[in-house]
Design a protein around this motif. Structure first.
Motif, PDB file in Angstrom:
ATOM      1  N   LEU A 317      34.266  12.472  16.570  1.00 57.85           N
ATOM      2  CA  LEU A 317      33.305  13.605  16.430  1.00 57.85           C
ATOM      3  C   LEU A 317      33.181  13.855  14.884  1.00 57.85           C
ATOM      4  CD1 LEU A 317      34.854  15.505  19.529  1.00 57.85           C
ATOM      5  CD2 LEU A 317      33.135  13.714  19.450  1.00 57.85           C
ATOM      6  N   LYS A 318      32.076  14.019  14.734  1.00 55.44           N
ATOM      7  CA  LYS A 318      31.612  14.493  13.130  1.00 55.44           C
ATOM      8  C   LYS A 318      30.790  15.696  13.218  1.00 55.44           C
ATOM      9  CE  LYS A 318      31.866   9.744  11.489  1.00 55.44           C
ATOM     10  NZ  LYS A 318      31.042   8.389  10.828  1.00 55.44           N
ATOM     11  N   VAL A 319      31.245  16.462  12.227  1.00 57.72           N
ATOM     12  CA  VAL A 319      30.523  17.890  11.906  1.00 57.72           C
ATOM     13  C   VAL A 319      30.498  18.022  10.381  1.00 57.72           C
ATOM     14  CG1 VAL A 319      31.208  18.710  14.273  1.00 57.72           C
ATOM     15  CG2 VAL A 319      32.591  19.293  12.205  1.00 57.72           C
ATOM     16  N   ILE A 320      29.729  19.016   9.956  1.00 65.68           N
ATOM     17  CA  ILE A 320      29.995  19.808   8.553  1.00 65.68           C
ATOM     18  C   ILE A 320      30.391  21.138   8.847  1.00 65.68           C
ATOM     19  CG2 ILE A 320      28.465  20.219   6.461  1.00 65.68           C
ATOM     20  CD1 ILE A 320      26.609  18.006   7.274  1.00 65.68           C
ATOM     21  N   SER A 321      31.464  21.351   8.242  1.00 66.56           N
ATOM     22  CA  SER A 321      31.973  22.718   8.195  1.00 66.56           C
ATOM     23  C   SER A 321      32.412  22.949   6.836  1.00 66.56           C
ATOM     24  CB  SER A 321      33.295  22.807   8.967  1.00 66.56           C
ATOM     25  OG  SER A 321      34.001  23.880   9.191  1.00 66.56           O
ATOM     26  N   ASN A 322      31.926  24.181   6.588  1.00 67.15           N
ATOM     27  CA  ASN A 322      32.164  24.880   5.145  1.00 67.15           C
ATOM     28  C   ASN A 322      31.752  23.982   4.009  1.00 67.15           C
ATOM     29  OD1 ASN A 322      33.163  27.258   4.182  1.00 67.15           O
ATOM     30  ND2 ASN A 322      35.493  26.896   4.406  1.00 67.15           N
ATOM     31  N   ARG A 324      31.777  20.623   4.057  1.00 67.42           N
ATOM     32  CA  ARG A 324      32.457  19.540   3.896  1.00 67.42           C
ATOM     33  C   ARG A 324      32.523  18.559   5.298  1.00 67.42           C
ATOM     34  NH1 ARG A 324      38.306  21.168   1.992  1.00 67.42           N
ATOM     35  NH2 ARG A 324      37.944  22.886   3.603  1.00 67.42           N
ATOM     36  N   ASP A 325      32.337  17.358   4.979  1.00 66.87           N
ATOM     37  CA  ASP A 325      32.148  16.344   6.270  1.00 66.87           C
ATOM     38  C   ASP A 325      33.612  16.311   7.112  1.00 66.87           C
ATOM     39  OD1 ASP A 325      29.587  15.704   5.624  1.00 66.87           O
ATOM     40  OD2 ASP A 325      30.102  14.195   4.586  1.00 66.87           O
TER      41      ASP A 325
END
Length: 380
Positions: A317-322, A324-325
């Protein structure tokens, strides 16, 4: 304490001491200029005081926020504030003062009245960055700014006796700076590292004395949501301090693990200086890792004491948070006994705590698991 008072008395034998009621409420400050013909009033900023991890001293000032005063001060209070600043300026002018002076003001949270706390008859620390913010406005909005100066320009003009009757100071209503001081938990910071660019302006200091400046962070956005409460930009600064203290690259990729057993998800319960939430075991990619799945397995072992085998049949699962990848891998199996370890155990404290716990999958919608995007995917 008594010894300090005696030492002060030796240095200033005729200095008066006054006892006043303690006023509870937010603090404000601003920089003003005594010129030949006019008192120029500067921008009011909220004085950020006593917030951890930036300081461990309750009354230590650690920064300024120029956005918050416009949200919490009424027009009547701003008028009262300006009157205080003007009266102080006129008194200083009478005694021959020229150039900069600052005032500190407190608002009584019960009566909402303002009280003068202190006159800073010197160059206040916030002058430099305030002038930078003012100059930014001049560059982008020069057509609408005439006869308006930065605070530092007016300071020099005041010294030189320039007639500033038709001048004013450039108005700003946003921006902030926060200082990370030397504390018992943060005696020093490693060199800040970035793969792209820093999240805000940074000035480093080489200090080791308790309470001295370590890092000054400057942003064109405000960092306070309300009195004594940081907004998302301010919280990002706390995350940044934690990353730098750990020696990690700030904007490097992160990887974590999704460990499920008996319909329960293993999470880390966090209390991060008043922010309470859950997060998955994981951390920042390091050169020694090679691939992101190496980061995930290493972090799982460090934080949970479990040796995990990743499930390669399930897509990460991939997300961009703050900014950062972040990549999270499902765990197929694991061995060992769940136990907190690594830097999380080392830095575990009452104000910045880590606790491993299992959460039932059917209860995920009731907990604050971050990042939210990962929580929603796991629930679905």
């Amino acid at each position: 304490n008594e010894k300090i008072l005696k030492d002060i008395k030796k240095i200033y034998p005729e200095r008066e001491a006054r006892i006043a009621p303690y006023i509870i409420g937010p603090l404000f400050t601003n920089n003003n200029v005594v010129s030949k013909n006019k008192i120029l009033l500067g921008n009011i900023s909220y004085q950020i005081t006593g917030l951890m991890p930036f300081t461990d001293k309750q009354f230590a000032t650690i920064g300024n926020d120029w956005a918050l005063p416009h949200k919490i001060l009424s027009k009547k209070q701003i008028t009262q504030y300006k009157k205080i600043a003007t009266d102080v300026g006129l008194r200083l002018k009478k005694f021959g003062w020229k150039g900069l002076f600052g005032i500190d003001v407190v608002m009584d949270e019960e009566t909402v009245r303002l009280y003068l706390l202190e006159i800073n008859a010197r160059q206040p620390a916030s002058t430099t960055y305030e002038s930078k913010l003012q100059n930014n406005i001049r560059i982008t909005n020069s057509a609408n700014i005439r006869n308006e100066l930065t605070t530092f320009e007016a300071h020099l003009a005041g010294f030189l006796g320039v007639d500033l009757t038709s001048c004013g100071l450039i108005k700003i209503d946003d921006g902030a700076q926060v200082v990370q001081r030397v504390t018992a938990h943060i005696p020093s910071l490693l060199e800040p590292k970035f793969s792209k660019k820093p999240p805000f302006g940074i000035i480093k200091y080489d200090n080791d004395k308790l309470g001295a400046d370590l890092l000054r962070m400057q942003t064109t956005d405000g960092v306070m949501a309300e009195h004594n409460k940081l907004n998302d930009v301010g919280k990002k600064m706390i995350d940044f301090i934690g990353c730098v203290r750990g020696g990690n690259v700030w904007d490097s990729q992160r990887a974590g693990v999704i460990i499920i057993k008996n319909n329960k998800l293993l999470v880390i319960e966090r209390n991060k200086y008043g922010r309470r939430y859950l997060t998955l075991p994981g951390g920042t990619w390091e050169k020694k890792d090679g691939e992101l799945y190496d980061t995930a397995t290493r972090e799982a072992l460090e934080e949970t004491s479990l040796r995990v085998k990743l499930d390669k049949s399930k897509k990460p699962l991939k997300v961009i948070s703050n900014g950062r990848d972040e990549t999270y891998f499902f765990v197929k199996s694991f061995t060992g006994k769940v136990s907190l370890g690594g830097p999380e155990k080392e830095f575990n404290s009452k104000e910045n705590s880590y606790k491993l716990r299992w959460v039932k999958l059917n209860k995920l919608n009731k907990v604050n698991l971050l990042p939210k995007e990962i929580k929603n995917i796991i629930m679905s």
